[in-house]
Design a protein around this motif. Sequence first.
Motif, PDB file in Angstrom:
ATOM      1  N   UNK A  29       8.942  15.771   1.812  1.00  0.00           N
ATOM      2  CA  UNK A  29       8.800  15.920   0.363  1.00  0.00           C
ATOM      3  C   UNK A  29       8.685  14.574  -0.348  1.00  0.00           C
ATOM      4  N   UNK A  30       7.921  13.658   0.237  1.00  0.00           N
ATOM      5  CA  UNK A  30       7.640  12.386  -0.414  1.00  0.00           C
ATOM      6  C   UNK A  30       8.743  11.349  -0.331  1.00  0.00           C
ATOM      7  N   UNK A  89       9.128  -1.041   4.890  1.00  0.00           N
ATOM      8  CA  UNK A  89       9.668  -0.042   3.967  1.00  0.00           C
ATOM      9  C   UNK A  89       8.825   0.045   2.697  1.00  0.00           C
ATOM     10  N   UNK A  90       8.432  -1.115   2.165  1.00  0.00           N
ATOM     11  CA  UNK A  90       7.622  -1.144   0.942  1.00  0.00           C
ATOM     12  C   UNK A  90       6.245  -0.531   1.164  1.00  0.00           C
ATOM     13  N   UNK A  91       5.654  -0.807   2.322  1.00  0.00           N
ATOM     14  CA  UNK A  91       4.332  -0.279   2.652  1.00  0.00           C
ATOM     15  C   UNK A  91       4.374   1.248   2.754  1.00  0.00           C
ATOM     16  N   UNK A  92       5.412   1.780   3.382  1.00  0.00           N
ATOM     17  CA  UNK A  92       5.548   3.236   3.497  1.00  0.00           C
ATOM     18  C   UNK A  92       5.736   3.859   2.119  1.00  0.00           C
ATOM     19  N   UNK A  97       3.498   7.035  -2.380  1.00  0.00           N
ATOM     20  CA  UNK A  97       3.152   7.081  -3.801  1.00  0.00           C
ATOM     21  C   UNK A  97       1.644   7.132  -4.045  1.00  0.00           C
ATOM     22  N   UNK A  98       0.857   7.050  -2.963  1.00  0.00           N
ATOM     23  CA  UNK A  98      -0.594   7.103  -3.095  1.00  0.00           C
ATOM     24  C   UNK A  98      -1.255   5.771  -3.362  1.00  0.00           C
ATOM     25  N   UNK A  99      -0.483   4.684  -3.242  1.00  0.00           N
ATOM     26  CA  UNK A  99      -1.020   3.361  -3.548  1.00  0.00           C
ATOM     27  C   UNK A  99      -1.567   2.591  -2.361  1.00  0.00           C
TER      28      UNK A  99
END
Length: 118
Positions: A29-30, A89-92, A97-99
């Motif tokens: 769930x994101x 972690x930031x990349x995931x 988030x779709x970025x």
Amino acid sequence: MKIAVASEGKLVSGHFGYCEGFIIYDVNEGKGLKKEFIKNPGHKPGYLPVFLKELNVNLIIAGGMGETAQNLFNENGIEVVVGAQGICDDVVQSYIAGGLKSTGSVCTQHEHEEQCNE
């Protein structure tokens, strides 16, 4: 969904096949529910896509990856995102988030890992 990030410590590896290992994120769930580090069992042609498929990975994120490996991941039903850089972690979180989008770049410089992101 399970996301594997080719990693060198906390950073995305420039080339998935020669990475230290894979941080596997179990995302529901994101949100990342849990993560674990799996040591790279070794770079053998055609092995890693099957290895990660057996771990139920749905997506692989790396800085760089060769064309054959990208095709093998796709044949195993694993989405490929290349061109990623930064803290895993930031990349995931960016992907969730779709970025984060794949650059589609193909690594051809196996002698020089640092060039695989180019």
